[in-house]
Design a protein around this motif. Structure first.
Motif, short mmCIF file in Angstrom:
data_model
loop_
_atom_site.label_atom_id
_atom_site.label_comp_id
_atom_site.label_asym_id
_atom_site.label_seq_id
_atom_site.Cartn_x
_atom_site.Cartn_y
_atom_site.Cartn_z
N GLN A 33 0.83 -1.21 0.00
CA GLN A 33 0.00 0.00 0.00
C GLN A 33 0.86 1.25 0.00
OE1 GLN A 33 -3.46 0.20 -0.38
NE2 GLN A 33 -2.80 2.28 -0.82
N VAL A 34 1.95 1.22 0.75
CA VAL A 34 2.86 2.37 0.77
C VAL A 34 3.46 2.58 -0.62
CG1 VAL A 34 5.06 3.22 1.69
CG2 VAL A 34 3.38 2.19 3.22
N ILE A 35 3.88 1.51 -1.24
CA ILE A 35 4.45 1.61 -2.58
C ILE A 35 3.41 2.14 -3.56
CG2 ILE A 35 5.42 0.28 -4.51
CD1 ILE A 35 6.77 -1.47 -2.29
N ALA A 36 2.17 1.64 -3.48
CA ALA A 36 1.10 2.13 -4.36
C ALA A 36 0.83 3.61 -4.12
CB ALA A 36 -0.17 1.31 -4.14
N ASP A 37 0.83 4.03 -2.85
CA ASP A 37 0.61 5.44 -2.53
C ASP A 37 1.74 6.31 -3.07
OD1 ASP A 37 -1.76 4.86 -1.27
OD2 ASP A 37 -0.95 5.04 0.76
N LEU A 38 2.98 5.85 -2.95
CA LEU A 38 4.11 6.61 -3.47
C LEU A 38 4.03 6.73 -4.99
CD1 LEU A 38 7.00 5.19 -1.28
CD2 LEU A 38 6.02 7.49 -1.17
N ARG A 39 3.64 5.65 -5.66
CA ARG A 39 3.50 5.71 -7.12
C ARG A 39 2.38 6.66 -7.51
NH1 ARG A 39 4.60 -0.62 -8.04
NH2 ARG A 39 6.84 -0.45 -8.19
N ALA A 40 1.25 6.62 -6.77
CA ALA A 40 0.13 7.52 -7.06
C ALA A 40 0.54 8.97 -6.81
CB ALA A 40 -1.08 7.15 -6.21
N ALA A 41 1.30 9.21 -5.75
CA ALA A 41 1.77 10.57 -5.47
C ALA A 41 2.67 11.05 -6.59
CB ALA A 41 2.51 10.61 -4.14
N ASP A 42 3.55 10.19 -7.06
CA ASP A 42 4.45 10.55 -8.14
C ASP A 42 3.68 10.85 -9.43
OD1 ASP A 42 7.12 10.88 -9.27
OD2 ASP A 42 6.72 8.99 -10.34
N ALA A 43 2.58 10.12 -9.65
CA ALA A 43 1.77 10.32 -10.85
C ALA A 43 0.77 11.46 -10.70
CB ALA A 43 1.01 9.03 -11.17
N GLY A 44 0.65 11.99 -9.47
CA GLY A 44 -0.29 13.08 -9.23
C GLY A 44 -1.72 12.61 -9.05
N THR A 45 -1.90 11.33 -8.75
CA THR A 45 -3.24 10.78 -8.61
C THR A 45 -3.59 10.34 -7.19
OG1 THR A 45 -2.46 8.58 -9.25
CG2 THR A 45 -3.30 10.00 -11.02
N LEU A 46 -2.72 10.63 -6.25
CA LEU A 46 -2.97 10.23 -4.87
C LEU A 46 -4.13 11.04 -4.30
CD1 LEU A 46 -2.04 8.54 -2.41
CD2 LEU A 46 -0.65 10.50 -1.75
N GLU A 47 -5.12 10.35 -3.74
CA GLU A 47 -6.27 11.03 -3.14
C GLU A 47 -5.81 11.70 -1.86
OE1 GLU A 47 -10.54 10.02 -1.07
OE2 GLU A 47 -9.71 8.58 -2.49
N THR A 48 -6.07 12.98 -1.76
CA THR A 48 -5.69 13.73 -0.56
C THR A 48 -6.91 14.44 0.01
OG1 THR A 48 -5.12 15.69 -1.85
CG2 THR A 48 -3.34 14.13 -1.41
N ARG A 49 -6.80 14.86 1.24
CA ARG A 49 -7.85 15.61 1.92
C ARG A 49 -7.20 16.79 2.63
NH1 ARG A 49 -8.40 10.36 2.77
NH2 ARG A 49 -10.23 9.33 1.97
N PRO A 50 -7.92 17.89 2.75
CA PRO A 50 -7.34 19.03 3.48
C PRO A 50 -7.17 18.67 4.95
CG PRO A 50 -9.62 19.47 2.88
CD PRO A 50 -9.24 18.17 2.22
#
Length: 68
Positions: A33-50
């Motif tokens: 999950q950490v690796i998937a989140d890092l890849r999503a962050a790198d791709a600009g697709t990581l879901e974030t919340r304020p």
């Protein structure tokens, strides 16, 4: 090997931060999950919340953690 090289080159006051960084890599770097989140962050697709509530949700929000 990378860790050993960085450790050998590190100034004494930077060793604690270096150990913390590499601990994180060792502890979390094998979590899918950490690796998937890092890849999503790198791709600009990581879901974030304020961090702070917005609009009506912000009523009464102090930004402080409740003390126990």
């Amino acid at each position: 090997m990378e860790f050993e090289n960085e450790l050998a080159d590190a100034e004494l006051d930077a060793v604690e931060n270096l150990l913390f960084l590499w601990w994180g890599i060792a502890a979390l770097g094998h979590d899918p999950q950490v690796i998937a989140d890092l890849r999503a962050a790198d791709a600009g697709t990581l879901e974030t919340r304020p961090a702070d509530p917005v609009g009506d949700e912000a009523e009464g929000w102090s930004g402080r953690v409740a003390e126990f």
